[in-house]
Design a protein around this motif. Structure first.
Motif, PDB file in Angstrom:
ATOM      1  N   GLU A 145       0.834  -1.207   0.000  1.00  0.00           N
ATOM      2  CA  GLU A 145       0.000   0.000   0.000  1.00  0.00           C
ATOM      3  C   GLU A 145       0.870   1.260   0.000  1.00  0.00           C
ATOM      4  N   ASP A 146       1.927   1.249   0.811  1.00  0.00           N
ATOM      5  CA  ASP A 146       2.815   2.415   0.878  1.00  0.00           C
ATOM      6  C   ASP A 146       3.560   2.621  -0.433  1.00  0.00           C
ATOM      7  N   LEU A 147       3.880   1.528  -1.118  1.00  0.00           N
ATOM      8  CA  LEU A 147       4.534   1.634  -2.422  1.00  0.00           C
ATOM      9  C   LEU A 147       3.594   2.311  -3.415  1.00  0.00           C
ATOM     10  N   LYS A 148       2.339   1.895  -3.425  1.00  0.00           N
ATOM     11  CA  LYS A 148       1.362   2.511  -4.328  1.00  0.00           C
ATOM     12  C   LYS A 148       1.206   4.000  -4.027  1.00  0.00           C
ATOM     13  N   THR A 149       1.136   4.329  -2.752  1.00  0.00           N
ATOM     14  CA  THR A 149       0.995   5.731  -2.347  1.00  0.00           C
ATOM     15  C   THR A 149       2.213   6.544  -2.784  1.00  0.00           C
ATOM     16  N   ALA A 150       3.402   5.991  -2.593  1.00  0.00           N
ATOM     17  CA  ALA A 150       4.632   6.690  -2.989  1.00  0.00           C
ATOM     18  C   ALA A 150       4.680   6.888  -4.498  1.00  0.00           C
ATOM     19  N   GLY A 209       4.653  10.590  -6.293  1.00  0.00           N
ATOM     20  CA  GLY A 209       5.913  10.950  -6.936  1.00  0.00           C
ATOM     21  C   GLY A 209       7.094  10.970  -5.978  1.00  0.00           C
ATOM     22  N   ASP A 210       6.957  10.313  -4.822  1.00  0.00           N
ATOM     23  CA  ASP A 210       8.044  10.248  -3.827  1.00  0.00           C
ATOM     24  C   ASP A 210       9.015   9.140  -4.248  1.00  0.00           C
ATOM     25  N   THR A 211       9.997   9.522  -5.066  1.00  0.00           N
ATOM     26  CA  THR A 211      10.890   8.512  -5.653  1.00  0.00           C
ATOM     27  C   THR A 211      11.778   7.834  -4.616  1.00  0.00           C
ATOM     28  N   ARG A 212      12.237   8.562  -3.614  1.00  0.00           N
ATOM     29  CA  ARG A 212      13.103   7.939  -2.600  1.00  0.00           C
ATOM     30  C   ARG A 212      12.337   6.867  -1.837  1.00  0.00           C
ATOM     31  N   ARG A 213      11.124   7.177  -1.387  1.00  0.00           N
ATOM     32  CA  ARG A 213      10.316   6.197  -0.654  1.00  0.00           C
ATOM     33  C   ARG A 213       9.976   5.021  -1.568  1.00  0.00           C
ATOM     34  N   ARG A 214       9.600   5.317  -2.800  1.00  0.00           N
ATOM     35  CA  ARG A 214       9.257   4.260  -3.761  1.00  0.00           C
ATOM     36  C   ARG A 214      10.438   3.316  -3.955  1.00  0.00           C
ATOM     37  N   ASP A 215      11.612   3.866  -4.216  1.00  0.00           N
ATOM     38  CA  ASP A 215      12.790   3.035  -4.475  1.00  0.00           C
ATOM     39  C   ASP A 215      13.210   2.243  -3.233  1.00  0.00           C
ATOM     40  N   THR A 216      13.114   2.864  -2.070  1.00  0.00           N
ATOM     41  CA  THR A 216      13.489   2.181  -0.824  1.00  0.00           C
ATOM     42  C   THR A 216      12.545   1.016  -0.556  1.00  0.00           C
TER      43      THR A 216
END
Length: 150
Positions: free
Chosen positions: A9-14, A18-25
């Motif tokens: 869910e957090d990946l989808k939200t990121a 457009g939060d690339t750092r959170r998405r990539d982490t």
């Protein structure tokens, strides 16, 4: 909600924000979880996912140290930002005083009398504090308290 579901869910939200750092982490973490599941031959429960997160936090802390030694503050800052993201998925960490109290109890329980008994204390305390205290901190506290006991 299971931790893996929360990560999805957090990946989808990121991704949406457009939060690339959170998405990539989170993607890197999910890859680590997937690899650990393949290695274990079964899906991981929340405790297994926490172990993967702790391993990745430790790797990043080690990287921060190395980047600082090399004078690369930019890379150290990136790693620290990723650590902050990962720590949101870990249980609340114990303070040094709480760890010391737990270590004292284990020392009394196993009858440790000095530094030579560290091998008796560490496995017991690490099992009790799994996920709630960093191994490096536990090791420091055990070493200090056993040295003081001798």
């Amino acid at each position: 909600m299971a931790l893996k579901d929360q990560l999805n869910e957090d990946l989808k939200t990121a991704m949406r924000s457009g939060d690339t750092r959170r998405r990539d982490t989170i993607r890197f973490l999910m890859s680590g979880v997937h690899n650990a599941e393949i290695e274990a031959g079964r899906p991981l429960d929340d405790a297994g996912v926490v172990t993967v997160i702790q391993r990745q936090v430790k790797q990043r802390r080690d990287s921060v140290e190395e980047y600082r030694k090399a004078g690369r503050e930019d890379l150290a800052g990136k790693e620290e930002a990723e650590i902050a993201i990962l720590q949101q998925y870990l249980p609340a960490q114990m303070s040094r005083d709480e760890v010391a109290a737990a270590v004292r109890a284990v020392i009394a329980e196993v009858g440790a009398t000095g530094p030579s008994d560290k091998g008796k204390v560490m496995p017991v305390i690490m099992e009790r504090l799994r996920g709630r205290a960093e191994g490096r901190l536990v090791n420091e506290v055990v070493t200090e308290l056993l040295a003081a006991a001798s």
